[in-house]
Scaffold this motif. Structure first.
Motif, PDB file in Angstrom:
ATOM      1  N   ARG A   1      34.782  74.866  54.502  1.00  0.00           N
ATOM      2  CA  ARG A   1      35.575  76.049  54.165  1.00  0.00           C
ATOM      3  C   ARG A   1      35.534  77.058  55.314  1.00  0.00           C
ATOM      4  O   ARG A   1      36.552  77.621  55.741  1.00  0.00           O
ATOM      5  CB  ARG A   1      35.021  76.679  52.868  1.00  0.00           C
ATOM      6  CG  ARG A   1      35.623  78.068  52.562  1.00  0.00           C
ATOM      7  CD  ARG A   1      34.576  79.151  52.809  1.00  0.00           C
ATOM      8  NE  ARG A   1      35.171  80.463  52.973  1.00  0.00           N
ATOM      9  CZ  ARG A   1      35.286  81.362  52.003  1.00  0.00           C
ATOM     10  NH1 ARG A   1      34.848  81.092  50.808  1.00  0.00           N
ATOM     11  NH2 ARG A   1      35.803  82.534  52.266  1.00  0.00           N
TER      12      ARG A   1
ATOM     13  N   ARG B   1      37.435  75.809  58.541  1.00  0.00           N
ATOM     14  CA  ARG B   1      38.896  75.926  58.421  1.00  0.00           C
ATOM     15  C   ARG B   1      39.331  77.378  58.598  1.00  0.00           C
ATOM     16  O   ARG B   1      40.412  77.650  59.127  1.00  0.00           O
ATOM     17  CB  ARG B   1      39.333  75.393  57.061  1.00  0.00           C
ATOM     18  CG  ARG B   1      40.824  75.105  56.958  1.00  0.00           C
ATOM     19  CD  ARG B   1      41.123  74.370  55.654  1.00  0.00           C
ATOM     20  NE  ARG B   1      42.534  74.044  55.534  1.00  0.00           N
ATOM     21  CZ  ARG B   1      43.097  72.929  55.993  1.00  0.00           C
ATOM     22  NH1 ARG B   1      42.353  72.038  56.629  1.00  0.00           N
ATOM     23  NH2 ARG B   1      44.387  72.694  55.829  1.00  0.00           N
ATOM     24  N   GLU B   2      38.483  78.302  58.185  1.00  0.00           N
ATOM     25  CA  GLU B   2      38.787  79.724  58.313  1.00  0.00           C
ATOM     26  C   GLU B   2      38.651  80.191  59.762  1.00  0.00           C
ATOM     27  O   GLU B   2      39.512  80.926  60.281  1.00  0.00           O
ATOM     28  CB  GLU B   2      37.838  80.514  57.415  1.00  0.00           C
ATOM     29  CG  GLU B   2      37.933  82.022  57.539  1.00  0.00           C
ATOM     30  CD  GLU B   2      36.845  82.714  56.745  1.00  0.00           C
ATOM     31  OE1 GLU B   2      36.183  83.613  57.300  1.00  0.00           O
ATOM     32  OE2 GLU B   2      36.644  82.355  55.559  1.00  0.00           O
TER      33      GLU B   2
ATOM     34  N   PRO C   1      41.365  77.551  62.719  1.00  0.00           N
ATOM     35  CA  PRO C   1      42.592  76.968  62.169  1.00  0.00           C
ATOM     36  C   PRO C   1      43.236  76.019  63.179  1.00  0.00           C
ATOM     37  O   PRO C   1      43.241  76.277  64.380  1.00  0.00           O
ATOM     38  CB  PRO C   1      43.479  78.202  61.911  1.00  0.00           C
ATOM     39  CG  PRO C   1      42.912  79.285  62.772  1.00  0.00           C
ATOM     40  CD  PRO C   1      41.452  79.015  62.867  1.00  0.00           C
TER      41      PRO C   1
ATOM     42  N   ARG D   1      29.056  83.005  59.788  1.00  0.00           N
ATOM     43  CA  ARG D   1      30.026  83.130  58.704  1.00  0.00           C
ATOM     44  C   ARG D   1      29.531  82.428  57.431  1.00  0.00           C
ATOM     45  O   ARG D   1      29.738  82.921  56.306  1.00  0.00           O
ATOM     46  CB  ARG D   1      31.382  82.559  59.142  1.00  0.00           C
ATOM     47  CG  ARG D   1      32.470  82.674  58.087  1.00  0.00           C
ATOM     48  CD  ARG D   1      32.744  84.108  57.700  1.00  0.00           C
ATOM     49  NE  ARG D   1      33.726  84.205  56.630  1.00  0.00           N
ATOM     50  CZ  ARG D   1      33.624  85.002  55.580  1.00  0.00           C
ATOM     51  NH1 ARG D   1      32.561  85.799  55.436  1.00  0.00           N
ATOM     52  NH2 ARG D   1      34.570  85.025  54.658  1.00  0.00           N
TER      53      ARG D   1
ATOM     54  N   ASP E   1      39.946  80.951  49.895  1.00  0.00           N
ATOM     55  CA  ASP E   1      41.257  80.343  50.117  1.00  0.00           C
ATOM     56  C   ASP E   1      41.168  78.846  50.393  1.00  0.00           C
ATOM     57  O   ASP E   1      42.185  78.198  50.645  1.00  0.00           O
ATOM     58  CB  ASP E   1      41.957  81.027  51.304  1.00  0.00           C
ATOM     59  CG  ASP E   1      42.284  82.481  51.015  1.00  0.00           C
ATOM     60  OD1 ASP E   1      42.511  82.798  49.829  1.00  0.00           O
ATOM     61  OD2 ASP E   1      42.293  83.289  51.962  1.00  0.00           O
ATOM     62  N   TYR E   2      39.942  78.309  50.386  1.00  0.00           N
ATOM     63  CA  TYR E   2      39.765  76.901  50.730  1.00  0.00           C
ATOM     64  C   TYR E   2      39.886  76.034  49.487  1.00  0.00           C
ATOM     65  O   TYR E   2      39.388  76.380  48.409  1.00  0.00           O
ATOM     66  CB  TYR E   2      38.382  76.695  51.361  1.00  0.00           C
ATOM     67  CG  TYR E   2      38.116  75.281  51.811  1.00  0.00           C
ATOM     68  CD1 TYR E   2      38.811  74.733  52.887  1.00  0.00           C
ATOM     69  CD2 TYR E   2      37.161  74.495  51.169  1.00  0.00           C
ATOM     70  CE1 TYR E   2      38.561  73.439  53.302  1.00  0.00           C
ATOM     71  CE2 TYR E   2      36.904  73.196  51.576  1.00  0.00           C
ATOM     72  CZ  TYR E   2      37.610  72.679  52.645  1.00  0.00           C
ATOM     73  OH  TYR E   2      37.364  71.393  53.065  1.00  0.00           O
TER      74      TYR E   2
END
Length: 560
Positions: free
Chosen positions: A92, A95-96, A99, A134, A186-187
């Motif tokens: 997750r 991907r954040e 991108p 993160r 958002d994942y």
């Protein structure tokens, strides 16, 4: 059983530590509430529940009376839930932060996962630092990990609409229902494994830069509250990475690629290439031994259950004979102590996996005599009587007759303490499966070996699948104690996995697993393995050669 009354939940349970019948009066509360109340009874964090022998997440709300078991991190299942949740959060975050780039988890290593960026771009230390920072923010925020159970058709629609074509492409090959869709922030991704309900439950981990990728480490069963000491596994990592590169060379990096080969009728060529790689690797090992036979008087072959050690030993023997050597085989099993001297485990059962079950003194005496050129009468262990017997089996070794010993303790110096290290050549054999379902979900080596064993036990040992699955945790504990700590002692490692094998094994394993009834304690594990095998298009075994390691499990071997 001791009865336990939960006043908070309004239910009565029995035997809270080992499983209990749950008469559910308040059906609006998830089992998370019961887990909170029972947590003091458990040695490790509860991360999931088993309801009527099926693994469920802690948010599960029973709709009827049921048998419930808490699953904590002191179990292999609980640790798997924790590890998969950890991988989900990493994906997750990746991907954040990055991108357009795709992280891939490739294999297990050093009580964790190793992975890289897909493509040729290396993952830099700075990128790993950003991932670590993160991840910790997401963990501290205790963000919900929400599960939605949907049909396969609906799952495909959700994944495609969310830009997860990579996952949809693999899910198309699966037919089993339903599918778990998980979201966090958002994942979004699907997972065949159960995950924890929020990120705040996965606080113990370590993320570091390693080689050209990352190493994500988690606790083990023995101490779920801290990361175990680092054990450098350079040889194992090298073999895994070598295998990963090879699968990409033959364009079979994941299950989807394998299925496309199958559908295109190219399985014969793939089988021949995979078997040729095995033969080449075994020949290289034999060449290395033959170059300095005085330094390889004793060849020790070890590895975990269902690694194909027996077939490997036979094929190595043939290659050594090609090099002018005539090996002598010794079976470690023939050196078991008499039954009354065999140590027992914590449950009071005979512990045949302990090195203390082997008569190391006699074994070393025979080894030293053989290396000195003396004749030795070998024992034969009678497993029915528990006694050692002799049948005039006399052997003699020499410089051109290396001694081959195959067994789980081969890499442990205690087994061969009397023999100088520079006279030993140690080989570690394991089925290091290098195939992914998708970038987040790799196929675990343990699962591949378990499926091999289910098939072999049924065909050759008259053991049904429930018995094999029931015994498997004990086998795994023995491996953790007696095999894995010594694997880096090997002079060479051999990967016995075949890229096509699960497609062949599926034909044999699926009917055995499907026959396990829902009231069996191993029903949930059987269903998990069935879901894994469901991704594979079944493959005929007609072109699998008789000397293949796979033949040790499915039958038709020229060695047995």
């Amino acid at each position: 059983m001791n009865e336990y009354r939960s006043n908070y939940l309004g239910l009565t349970v029995s035997s809270p530590k080992t499983g209990f019948f749950c008469r559910w009066w308040n059906r609006r509360l998830p089992l998370q509430a019961l887990a909170w109340e029972l947590q003091p009874e458990y040695p490790a964090p509860i991360v999931a529940v088993r309801v009527d022998n099926v693994l469920e997440d802690l948010e599960y709300v029973p709709e009827r009376d049921c048998l419930v078991e808490m699953v904590d991190m002191s179990t292999e299942t609980g640790l798997r839930v924790y590890g998969q949740s950890l991988a989900f959060v990493l994906m997750r975050v990746a991907r954040e932060l990055f991108p357009g780039k795709q992280l891939e988890i490739q294999f297990s290593l050093n009580k964790g996962f190793y992975g890289e960026l897909l493509g040729d771009e290396p993952l830099t230390p700075e990128m790993v630092d950003r991932l670590r920072e993160r991840m910790w923010e997401v963990v501290r925020a205790a963000e919900p990990i929400k599960r939605k159970v949907v049909s396969r058709f609906e799952a495909l629609h959700i994944l495609e609409a969310s830009g997860r074509q990579d996952q949809a492409d693999v899910l198309r090959f699966r037919s089993r229902e339903p599918v778990n869709i998980y979201t966090c922030g958002d994942y979004l991704a699907y997972s065949d494994e159960i995950l924890v309900p929020h990120t705040g439950m996965i606080t113990t981990y370590q993320l570091v830069h390693y080689f050209t990728g990352f190493l994500l480490r988690h606790p083990d069963q023995s101490d779920p509250f801290r990361i175990p000491p680092n054990v450098e596994q350079k040889q194992l990592a090298y073999i895994f990475r070598e295998s990963d590169k090879w699968t990409k060379i033959v364009k079979v990096g994941d299950v989807r690629d394998l299925n496309l080969h199958n559908e295109a009728g190219r399985t014969g060529e793939l089988i021949r290439i995979a078997e040729a790689l095995h033969e080449k690797k075994i020949a290289q090992i034999a060449d290395r031994i033959a170059e300095e036979p005085e330094k390889a008087r004793l060849i020790l072959i070890a590895g975990p259950s269902s690694s194909g050690k027996t077939t490997f030993a036979q094929r190595l023997k043939i290659q050594l004979r090609v090099n002018g050597l005539d090996p002598v085989n010794l079976s470690m099993d023939d050196y078991f102590l008499p039954r009354e001297q065999t140590p027992r485990d914590a449950s009071g059962n005979y512990d045949f996996e302990s090195i203390d079950a082997v008569d190391c003194a006699l074994f070393n005496d025979h080894l030293m005599k053989l290396i000195a050129g003396e004749a030795v009468e070998l024992p034969r262990y009678n497993f029915h009587t528990g006694d050692r017997e002799y049948h005039q089996d006399i052997v003699q070794a020499g410089i051109d007759r290396p001694i081959i010993v195959e067994g789980i303790h081969g890499l442990n110096e205690k087994l061969t303490a009397a023999v100088a290290r520079d006279h030993k050549f140690k080989i570690y054999v394991s089925a290091l499966m290098e195939l992914n379902l998708n970038p987040m979900n790799y196929i675990k080596t343990t699962d591949a070996r378990c499926i091999r064993r289910i098939v072999r036990d049924h065909r050759f040992r008259s053991h049904d699948a429930p018995r094999t699955l029931t015994m498997w945790p004990s086998v795994r504990r023995g491996e953790e104690r007696w095999i894995f700590p010594f694997q880096e002692e090997a002079d060479v490692m051999f990967n016995s996995a075949l890229v096509y094998e699960l497609a062949v094994l599926a034909r044999y394993a699926v009917p055995l697993l499907e026959a396990i009834p829902s009231d069996s304690k191993v029903y949930g594990e059987a269903q998990r393995l069935l879901t894994l095998l469901d991704y594979f298009r079944p493959m005929e075994d007609l072109e699998v050669p008789p000397n293949s390691i796979l033949r040790e499990f499915i039958g038709g071997s020229c060695f047995f």
